[in-house]
Design an enzyme around this catalytic site. Sequence first.
Site, PDB file in Angstrom:
ATOM      1  N   THR A 263      35.740   8.508-127.083  1.00  0.00           N
ATOM      2  CA  THR A 263      36.403   7.833-125.956  1.00  0.00           C
ATOM      3  C   THR A 263      35.447   6.892-125.228  1.00  0.00           C
ATOM      4  OG1 THR A 263      35.881   9.702-124.485  1.00  0.00           O
ATOM      5  CG2 THR A 263      38.038   9.724-125.583  1.00  0.00           C
ATOM      6  N   LEU A 266      36.174   5.307-121.705  1.00  0.00           N
ATOM      7  CA  LEU A 266      37.306   6.040-121.137  1.00  0.00           C
ATOM      8  C   LEU A 266      36.898   7.490-120.914  1.00  0.00           C
ATOM      9  CD1 LEU A 266      40.173   4.811-123.507  1.00  0.00           C
ATOM     10  CD2 LEU A 266      39.848   4.139-121.110  1.00  0.00           C
ATOM     11  N   HIS A 373      21.726  18.429-115.769  1.00  0.00           N
ATOM     12  CA  HIS A 373      22.621  19.068-116.737  1.00  0.00           C
ATOM     13  C   HIS A 373      22.347  20.568-116.809  1.00  0.00           C
ATOM     14  CE1 HIS A 373      19.945  19.550-120.409  1.00  0.00           C
ATOM     15  NE2 HIS A 373      19.250  18.629-119.779  1.00  0.00           N
ATOM     16  N   GLU A 421      25.031  17.585-121.891  1.00  0.00           N
ATOM     17  CA  GLU A 421      24.052  16.485-121.855  1.00  0.00           C
ATOM     18  C   GLU A 421      23.279  16.386-123.147  1.00  0.00           C
ATOM     19  OE1 GLU A 421      19.884  14.864-121.073  1.00  0.00           O
ATOM     20  OE2 GLU A 421      20.570  16.766-121.905  1.00  0.00           O
ATOM     21  N   GLU A 422      22.951  17.542-123.721  1.00  0.00           N
ATOM     22  CA  GLU A 422      22.092  17.528-124.903  1.00  0.00           C
ATOM     23  C   GLU A 422      22.737  16.817-126.087  1.00  0.00           C
ATOM     24  OE1 GLU A 422      19.165  18.059-124.761  1.00  0.00           O
ATOM     25  OE2 GLU A 422      18.610  19.734-123.471  1.00  0.00           O
ATOM     26  N   GLU A 430      31.080  10.848-118.812  1.00  0.00           N
ATOM     27  CA  GLU A 430      32.526  10.983-118.596  1.00  0.00           C
ATOM     28  C   GLU A 430      32.864  10.920-117.108  1.00  0.00           C
ATOM     29  OE1 GLU A 430      34.419  10.780-121.386  1.00  0.00           O
ATOM     30  OE2 GLU A 430      32.371  10.567-122.143  1.00  0.00           O
ATOM     31  N   ASP A 450      16.072  16.763-113.970  1.00  0.00           N
ATOM     32  CA  ASP A 450      16.424  17.431-115.221  1.00  0.00           C
ATOM     33  C   ASP A 450      15.361  18.503-115.481  1.00  0.00           C
ATOM     34  OD1 ASP A 450      16.820  18.136-117.905  1.00  0.00           O
ATOM     35  OD2 ASP A 450      17.374  16.133-118.540  1.00  0.00           O
ATOM     36  N   HIS A 550      13.088  21.831-126.927  1.00  0.00           N
ATOM     37  CA  HIS A 550      14.279  21.980-127.769  1.00  0.00           C
ATOM     38  C   HIS A 550      14.118  23.026-128.866  1.00  0.00           C
ATOM     39  CE1 HIS A 550      16.410  17.902-126.724  1.00  0.00           C
ATOM     40  NE2 HIS A 550      16.133  18.634-125.650  1.00  0.00           N
TER      41      HIS A 550
END
Length: 744
Positions: A263, A266, A373, A421-422, A430, A450, A550
């Site tokens: 999207t 949008l 996030h 977020e990741e 969004e 963050d 990570h």
Amino acid sequence: MQWVKVLGGVVGAAALLGLGIIVGHFAIPKGADSPAPSASASQDLDLKILETVMEQLDANRIRENLRELSKEPHLATSPRDEALVQLLLQRWQDPESGLDSARTTEYEVLLSFPSGEQPNRVDVVNSTGAVLFSCRQSEENVTGEQGGPNVVPPYAAYAPPGTPQGPLVYANQGSEQDFKELQKEAVKLQDSIVLTRYGGVGRGAKAVNAAKYGVAGVLVYTDPKDINDGKSLPNETFPHSWCLPPSGVERGSYFEYFGDPLTPYLPATPSSFRLNSDNASGFPPIPIQPIGFEDARVLLCNLGGKLAPADWQGGLGCDYNLGPGFRLNGIFPEDSQVNVSVHNRLELRNSSNVLGIIRGAVEPDRYVLYGNHRDSWVHGAVDPSTGTAVLLELSRVLGTLLKKGTWRPRRSIVFASWGAEEFGLIGSTEFTEEFFSKLQERAVAYINVDISVFANATLRVQGTPPVQSVVFSAAKQISAPGSSGLSIYGNWIRYYNRSSSVYGLVPSVGTLGAGSDYAPFIHFLGISSMDIAYTYDRSKTSARIYPTYHTAFDTFDYVDKFLDPGFSSHQAVARTAGSVLLRLSDSLFLPLNVSDYSETLRSFLQAAENLRDLLEQHNISFGPLVTAVEKFEGAATSFNQRIATLREGTPDPLQVRMINDQLMLLERTFLNSQAFPEERYYNHVLWAPRTGSVATFPGLSNAYSQAENTGHEPAAWAEVQRQLSIVVAALEGAAATLRPVADL
């Protein structure tokens, strides 16, 4: 705001501004839990309240927040992620320390996960297909936290499924230049599997670059030279130090853009049009899989072919060769190949943002946003939970003052916990898409925290030039952790500094790329933004980021033992970000210094001078750019003088409102949605990605480099002229925004 564009004069401006204040003031529900104490249009920053907040931010509470947040893996949309949504709602609805309101917004977004039934594999196979060696499918369970059922195996999110097989080639960092070097050395790339190391270019770019040369699949690993200062033995790494263990694997998103893939532009709400996933762009074109450096060592130290260049060598304790294929007398037959089996799947999932709101007493229709996030790849103690732990403590302190009825900000504060977020800044993007108009008209600034603590040496700030002054003001008033006796500002300038033509020696404030949730706010909406953290001493480590980034080793004990024992750096970030937040929400005049943009523009102009002769050879006049920069500098100086004059007296609330709207809207004037049609969401003509070698306005730099490479192609030089015109128009628009609103 639209009315700024149609002002007919001072009277019209005053009337409309007055209406905005009146409507805004009475927008606060009469039944609000804690009406503002003696709110008035002249309400300004209360230094006693600021001091109280600084005193009450508690390092131990931040520590306990982090313990709770990181005790289980919380991959986006997982049950634990949803449990943390409820935790945030509970905290922000607490009757003694909660906010005015808290709610969630949910989006249905496309995420990527490894298959539970068919794990991803990397094998070395001989000519008959027999498996000779297999890379680990999970990290070593060194602390009992790496082997749980909710630990997602290492994978490259959005990498397509496939089972390519071919001879192995070493491609350094997988940049375009690296592949050109391999081509120059006559290394056969067609149908090969390339091994690359993290760094140099983005994750997804490694696969994009490789596919251009016919590569069938990509492996990525973290080299100990790049992350561990060369340390690679188990007794040198976590849990014995902060270094990445040999089995550690960096997960990540390999999607090229940010936001929901289906999207673009949008919000991913039920009514929105969605692309078919087969038609969506930005996914890696070939399978890609990350591995640990212990497995990379087995592959790379047995590779044949020519010796790799000196700057391609790493920390695995052997010579790195280019390939293709394995060396004679190694542990594998020369004709052995590498098989990469990727079975990732795409799924539509519901992901939530959590918003906590404190209504402003005087200007509730002006928003100061503070966000981070919530989701992580595994336990995510550092990324993102150090930031969320600070967010919860800051909101607790402010919520307590709010519920006691002793404080309410001048402007509204919006706390945000972004989802997914990741996978590509999805929740924040969004949000900006759904509330595009409202945010462009009403958002004052966005503060991003963050990873709040990478390490415990010094403050690190990235941001747009106007936020520099408010960050400096905050940092000068807060003591740095430790026994140095310095302020955070004084400590910061020891580690990262630059020589300013205006201020002399000052701390360096970095620019904003697209590494966290500030990206859609600055690049898409043009909202003044910043990212605040504590980080390490670059003179003591060459690590490109904290080593367990990570991986399943990013745990509470890792933070508690190695990154910030005592959590004093977390407290320092909470105080700095909290002070900036209060200064932006409570100050009568917004503490944004537009003149600090002049220094940036002047440096861009000086760099562009190197292009002047060649531009003029192609009949492209450089003069309008010089004039536009000078116009902005003059307008900014006059604007600051008007603010200084108003400060000396008792300014009319309408004058204050006009000045603040000019400060708020300045950043929007640098947006041009047509400037970079090939880039998604990048509208800011000063901070878009720069691929050109000249450190000037990015569109101009990129177009100039392209034109140079194409020789005298008229279309290429026409694009240079177009980009120069875009910059000139933006600068002239910015200057016009800073002039008195009655001066049309």
